[in-house]
Each structure stands twice: as structure tokens, then as C-alpha cells.
Design a protein around this motif. Structure first.
Motif, PDB file in Angstrom:
ATOM      1  N   GLY A   1      -7.300  -9.994   3.128  1.00  0.00           N
ATOM      2  CA  GLY A   1      -7.938  -8.610   2.790  1.00  0.00           C
ATOM      3  C   GLY A   1      -7.183  -7.662   1.742  1.00  0.00           C
ATOM      4  O   GLY A   1      -7.446  -6.448   1.272  1.00  0.00           O
ATOM      5  N   HIS A   2      -6.313  -8.366   1.199  1.00  0.00           N
ATOM      6  CA  HIS A   2      -5.437  -7.369  -0.023  1.00  0.00           C
ATOM      7  C   HIS A   2      -6.212  -7.603  -1.617  1.00  0.00           C
ATOM      8  O   HIS A   2      -5.645  -7.009  -2.147  1.00  0.00           O
ATOM      9  N   LEU A   3      -7.155  -8.262  -1.675  1.00  0.00           N
ATOM     10  CA  LEU A   3      -7.688  -8.614  -3.068  1.00  0.00           C
ATOM     11  C   LEU A   3      -8.928  -7.806  -3.081  1.00  0.00           C
ATOM     12  O   LEU A   3      -9.649  -7.773  -4.204  1.00  0.00           O
ATOM     13  N   VAL A   4      -9.419  -7.069  -2.191  1.00  0.00           N
ATOM     14  CA  VAL A   4     -10.835  -6.388  -2.063  1.00  0.00           C
ATOM     15  C   VAL A   4     -10.679  -5.311  -3.218  1.00  0.00           C
ATOM     16  O   VAL A   4     -11.669  -5.463  -4.119  1.00  0.00           O
ATOM     17  N   ALA A   5      -9.608  -4.307  -3.371  1.00  0.00           N
ATOM     18  CA  ALA A   5      -9.599  -3.382  -4.216  1.00  0.00           C
ATOM     19  C   ALA A   5      -8.813  -3.739  -5.569  1.00  0.00           C
ATOM     20  O   ALA A   5      -8.793  -3.008  -6.396  1.00  0.00           O
ATOM     21  N   SER A   6      -8.652  -4.915  -5.821  1.00  0.00           N
ATOM     22  CA  SER A   6      -7.791  -5.610  -6.825  1.00  0.00           C
ATOM     23  C   SER A   6      -8.810  -5.782  -8.013  1.00  0.00           C
ATOM     24  O   SER A   6      -9.784  -6.348  -7.730  1.00  0.00           O
ATOM     25  N   SER A   7      -8.250  -5.442  -8.974  1.00  0.00           N
ATOM     26  CA  SER A   7      -9.039  -5.688 -10.366  1.00  0.00           C
ATOM     27  C   SER A   7      -8.466  -6.614 -11.134  1.00  0.00           C
ATOM     28  O   SER A   7      -7.372  -6.394 -11.348  1.00  0.00           O
TER      29      SER A   7
ATOM     30  N   VAL B   1       0.879  -1.074   0.100  1.00  0.00           N
ATOM     31  CA  VAL B   1      -0.057  -0.041  -0.001  1.00  0.00           C
ATOM     32  C   VAL B   1       0.794   1.255   0.039  1.00  0.00           C
ATOM     33  O   VAL B   1       2.075   1.276   0.635  1.00  0.00           O
ATOM     34  N   ALA B   2       0.464   2.406  -0.838  1.00  0.00           N
ATOM     35  CA  ALA B   2       1.359   3.462  -0.978  1.00  0.00           C
ATOM     36  C   ALA B   2       1.928   3.813   0.277  1.00  0.00           C
ATOM     37  O   ALA B   2       3.158   4.286   0.315  1.00  0.00           O
ATOM     38  N   ASP B   3       1.493   4.111   1.390  1.00  0.00           N
ATOM     39  CA  ASP B   3       2.067   5.100   2.413  1.00  0.00           C
ATOM     40  C   ASP B   3       2.420   3.817   3.655  1.00  0.00           C
ATOM     41  O   ASP B   3       2.574   4.280   4.574  1.00  0.00           O
ATOM     42  N   ASP B   4       2.499   2.527   3.118  1.00  0.00           N
ATOM     43  CA  ASP B   4       3.075   1.703   4.114  1.00  0.00           C
ATOM     44  C   ASP B   4       4.626   1.422   3.784  1.00  0.00           C
ATOM     45  O   ASP B   4       5.178   0.611   3.212  1.00  0.00           O
ATOM     46  N   ASN B   5       5.189   2.187   4.578  1.00  0.00           N
ATOM     47  CA  ASN B   5       6.725   2.392   3.868  1.00  0.00           C
ATOM     48  C   ASN B   5       7.707   2.093   5.236  1.00  0.00           C
ATOM     49  O   ASN B   5       8.799   2.586   5.206  1.00  0.00           O
ATOM     50  N   GLY B   6       7.402   1.203   6.008  1.00  0.00           N
ATOM     51  CA  GLY B   6       8.455   1.017   7.114  1.00  0.00           C
ATOM     52  C   GLY B   6       9.159  -0.355   6.930  1.00  0.00           C
ATOM     53  O   GLY B   6       8.631  -1.184   6.451  1.00  0.00           O
ATOM     54  N   PHE B   7      10.361  -0.446   7.422  1.00  0.00           N
ATOM     55  CA  PHE B   7      11.156  -1.472   7.204  1.00  0.00           C
ATOM     56  C   PHE B   7      10.904  -2.377   8.666  1.00  0.00           C
ATOM     57  O   PHE B   7      10.454  -1.920   9.700  1.00  0.00           O
ATOM     58  N   LYS B   8      10.737  -3.658   8.531  1.00  0.00           N
ATOM     59  CA  LYS B   8      10.418  -4.614   9.469  1.00  0.00           C
ATOM     60  C   LYS B   8      11.016  -5.946   9.294  1.00  0.00           C
ATOM     61  O   LYS B   8      11.370  -6.427   8.111  1.00  0.00           O
ATOM     62  N   ALA B   9      11.760  -6.533  10.338  1.00  0.00           N
ATOM     63  CA  ALA B   9      12.431  -7.758  10.439  1.00  0.00           C
ATOM     64  C   ALA B   9      11.773  -8.716  11.698  1.00  0.00           C
ATOM     65  O   ALA B   9      12.205  -8.112  12.702  1.00  0.00           O
ATOM     66  N   LEU B  10      11.022  -9.590  11.388  1.00  0.00           N
ATOM     67  CA  LEU B  10      10.486 -10.423  12.658  1.00  0.00           C
ATOM     68  C   LEU B  10      10.685 -11.922  12.570  1.00  0.00           C
ATOM     69  O   LEU B  10      10.423 -12.481  11.500  1.00  0.00           O
ATOM     70  N   ASP B  11      11.614 -11.961  13.728  1.00  0.00           N
ATOM     71  CA  ASP B  11      11.685 -13.553  13.935  1.00  0.00           C
ATOM     72  C   ASP B  11      10.744 -14.287  14.567  1.00  0.00           C
ATOM     73  O   ASP B  11      10.117 -13.794  15.773  1.00  0.00           O
ATOM     74  N   GLU B  12      10.109 -15.479  13.921  1.00  0.00           N
ATOM     75  CA  GLU B  12       8.826 -16.052  14.519  1.00  0.00           C
ATOM     76  C   GLU B  12       9.226 -16.332  16.081  1.00  0.00           C
ATOM     77  O   GLU B  12       8.522 -16.644  16.644  1.00  0.00           O
ATOM     78  N   ARG B  13      10.500 -16.677  16.492  1.00  0.00           N
ATOM     79  CA  ARG B  13      10.683 -17.107  17.925  1.00  0.00           C
ATOM     80  C   ARG B  13      10.818 -16.037  18.689  1.00  0.00           C
ATOM     81  O   ARG B  13      10.632 -16.225  19.880  1.00  0.00           O
ATOM     82  N   GLN B  14      10.745 -14.683  18.174  1.00  0.00           N
ATOM     83  CA  GLN B  14      10.479 -13.623  19.185  1.00  0.00           C
ATOM     84  C   GLN B  14       9.150 -12.950  18.871  1.00  0.00           C
ATOM     85  O   GLN B  14       8.899 -11.996  19.665  1.00  0.00           O
ATOM     86  N   GLY B  15       8.323 -13.381  18.142  1.00  0.00           N
ATOM     87  CA  GLY B  15       6.849 -12.862  17.830  1.00  0.00           C
ATOM     88  C   GLY B  15       5.938 -13.209  19.205  1.00  0.00           C
ATOM     89  O   GLY B  15       6.353 -14.462  19.825  1.00  0.00           O
TER      90      GLY B  15
ATOM     91  N   ARG C   1       0.164  -5.897   9.724  1.00  0.00           N
ATOM     92  CA  ARG C   1      -1.173  -5.526   9.713  1.00  0.00           C
ATOM     93  C   ARG C   1      -1.362  -4.233   9.420  1.00  0.00           C
ATOM     94  O   ARG C   1      -0.630  -3.086   9.947  1.00  0.00           O
ATOM     95  N   TYR C   2      -2.155  -3.654   8.273  1.00  0.00           N
ATOM     96  CA  TYR C   2      -1.969  -2.395   7.639  1.00  0.00           C
ATOM     97  C   TYR C   2      -3.328  -2.267   6.787  1.00  0.00           C
ATOM     98  O   TYR C   2      -3.488  -3.123   5.732  1.00  0.00           O
ATOM     99  N   GLN C   3      -4.207  -1.355   7.090  1.00  0.00           N
ATOM    100  CA  GLN C   3      -5.385  -0.933   6.187  1.00  0.00           C
ATOM    101  C   GLN C   3      -6.285  -2.139   6.016  1.00  0.00           C
ATOM    102  O   GLN C   3      -6.526  -2.352   4.720  1.00  0.00           O
ATOM    103  N   GLY C   4      -6.224  -2.922   6.818  1.00  0.00           N
ATOM    104  CA  GLY C   4      -7.064  -4.193   6.525  1.00  0.00           C
ATOM    105  C   GLY C   4      -6.458  -5.271   5.906  1.00  0.00           C
ATOM    106  O   GLY C   4      -7.227  -6.367   5.505  1.00  0.00           O
ATOM    107  N   ILE C   5      -5.233  -5.394   5.624  1.00  0.00           N
ATOM    108  CA  ILE C   5      -4.429  -6.175   4.972  1.00  0.00           C
ATOM    109  C   ILE C   5      -3.716  -7.204   6.237  1.00  0.00           C
ATOM    110  O   ILE C   5      -2.752  -6.449   6.908  1.00  0.00           O
ATOM    111  N   ASN C   6      -3.846  -8.266   6.383  1.00  0.00           N
ATOM    112  CA  ASN C   6      -3.376  -8.876   7.348  1.00  0.00           C
ATOM    113  C   ASN C   6      -2.555 -10.055   6.956  1.00  0.00           C
ATOM    114  O   ASN C   6      -2.862 -11.043   6.285  1.00  0.00           O
ATOM    115  N   THR C   7      -1.072 -10.239   7.488  1.00  0.00           N
ATOM    116  CA  THR C   7      -0.328 -11.194   7.238  1.00  0.00           C
ATOM    117  C   THR C   7      -0.029 -12.040   8.513  1.00  0.00           C
ATOM    118  O   THR C   7       0.298 -11.514   9.271  1.00  0.00           O
TER     119      THR C   7
END
Length: 224
Positions: free
Chosen positions: A212-218, A111-125, A141-147
Motif C-alpha cells: 500500500g505504500h507505493l500508490v501515491a509514489s511517483s 506518512v506526515a501525521d503517523d508520529n507515534g513510537f512503537k516497539a513490538l516483539d514478535e513473541r508478544q504479538g 497499519r496506517y492509512q492503507g499502508i500495512n507492514t
């Protein structure tokens, strides 16, 4: 183009013969969806042989990846198996692996303004356990898109609430049943909004999941 009609359900069981050489020596690709050969929207598996490197390149609309095996490295650090990484739009890096690795990659899909760096190790989540026979780790998670990661200890039914706004799954371990196919590790499926298949898993199973990522996709093009 490859598999760019987002209005269609798509199931791709893993087939080892589908690996393709990339422009870089020792780097292999397994395409899942692709807008064009070397740019635009891309989802794929990528394998680095030991010592292989991909030259410095830019990701205009971001890059994210999940490390499946080995250790992936770039200018920012080393990322072992079980790490989720996001490089923001406009970022550049040189990618390599000293010992070899396998990653699941999505390019130019932020998404255009989702511009942060992230590194997440599952063992620390923070893993959350519910009443549905699985536990869940939120990766982003951002604007209804969930991973997320979902882990089933003894099988069960995939939660129906996740279908409503489009669904994408990569099987990490175990088996996923979609009513017609049995999907093992590295199999991938994508379902459009409002699709309601009966997805079930067998035994210990781990899934990478996006909703949640396919709602606006055409549709861009009919799948080929």
C-alpha cells in the motif's frame, strides 16, 4: 540516487560483497534504495560489529527497523532479534550494539501525521492463521499502508491480494520464487502497483512484507 524509480519492478538477491563501510567505525551498510548519501529516503541493511556505535542523529521523517540478529540499542532501550521499532519524525537518538547486530532499516518514509513510537516483539504479538497456508503478524497499519510478517510452515503461494497497491518484501528465512529467481534470506524485492507476478515460497519461509505504500509514489529517478 539508488533504485528510486518506484514504477519499476526490482529484485535484489542478497550478495555479501555489497556491504559498504558507514561513516562510523564498525557500522556497515548494505544499500537497497537511497535518495542521497546521508539523507532522505533510505532502505538498507545495517550491521553493527560488537561495541560499535553511531553518533546521535535526527530522523526528519521517521525511522523504522526490524532486528534480524543480535541486540540493537539506543537511548530508548535494547531491542533483540524479532523486534519491530518505529521512531517518529523529528526524533533523535544514538545507536549502538554491545554484542553486535543486524537490522533492516527504512528512513524518512513516514506518512506526515503517523508520529507515534512503537516497539513490538514478535513473541508478544497476535499472530493470525488463515486458510492460505501461512500465518500473519501485523506490525503496523496506517492509512492503507500495512507492514506485516508472513510465516509459511510448508511453502505455498503468496496471497495475490497484496499486489494491488505496491509490494515490498525482505526474505527473512527460507526461499521466495518470483518466476525468474530464487531469493534466499536477506534478498529484497519491490513491485509497483498492479504488478501481478506469481510469487511462491518453498518450505518453512518467513517474510517481512509492506503493501500500500507505493500508490501515491511517483518516480524520482530511474534505477541506477
Amino acid at each position: 540516487m539508488l533504485n528510486m524509480d518506484f514504477s519499476q519492478s526490482l529484485t535484489l538477491p542478497y550478495q555479501a560483497e555489497r556491504w559498504q563501510r558507514s561513516p562510523a567505525d564498525g557500522v556497515w551498510r548494505y544499500p537497497l534504495e537511497r535518495e542521497s548519501a546521508e539523507s532522505g529516503h533510505v532502505t538498507s541493511l545495517v550491521r553493527f560489529e560488537p561495541g560499535a556505535a553511531f553518533p546521535e542523529h535526527e530522523h526528519p521523517l521517521g525511522e523504522e527497523f526490524w532486528v534480524l540478529e543480535g541486540t540493537f540499542s539506543d537511548d530508548n532501550g535494547d531491542y533483540g532479534a524479532g523486534t519491530y521499532v518505529r521512531h517518529p519524525p523529528g526524533s533523535r537518538h544514538r545507536a549502538f550494539s554491545r554484542q553486535g547486530c543486524l537490522i533492516f532499516v527504512k528512513l524518512n518514509q513516514f506518512v506526515a501525521d503517523d508520529n507515534g513510537f512503537k516497539a513490538l516483539d514478535e513473541r508478544q504479538g497476535l499472530w493470525l492463521t488463515g486458510d492460505h497456508g501461512f500465518r500473519r503478524l501485523s506490525l503496523h497499519r496506517y492509512q492503507g499502508i500495512n507492514t506485516s510478517l508472513l510465516e509459511f510452515a510448508e511453502g505455498g503461494r503468496f496471497p495475490a491480494c497484496c499486489y494491488r497497491a505496491g509490494l515490498e518484501i525482505l526474505v527473512l528465512e527460507g526461499q521466495l520464487h518470483d518466476g525468474a529467481s530464487v531469493l534466499g534470506p536477506l534478498s529484497w524485492l519491490r513491485l509497483p502497483p498492479m504488478a501481478v507476478p506469481a510469487l511462491e515460497v518453498t518450505g518453512h519461509t518467513r517474510l517481512w512484507v509492506r503493501t500500500g505504500h507505493l500508490v501515491a509514489s511517483s518516480p524520482v529517478s530511474r534505477a541506477v
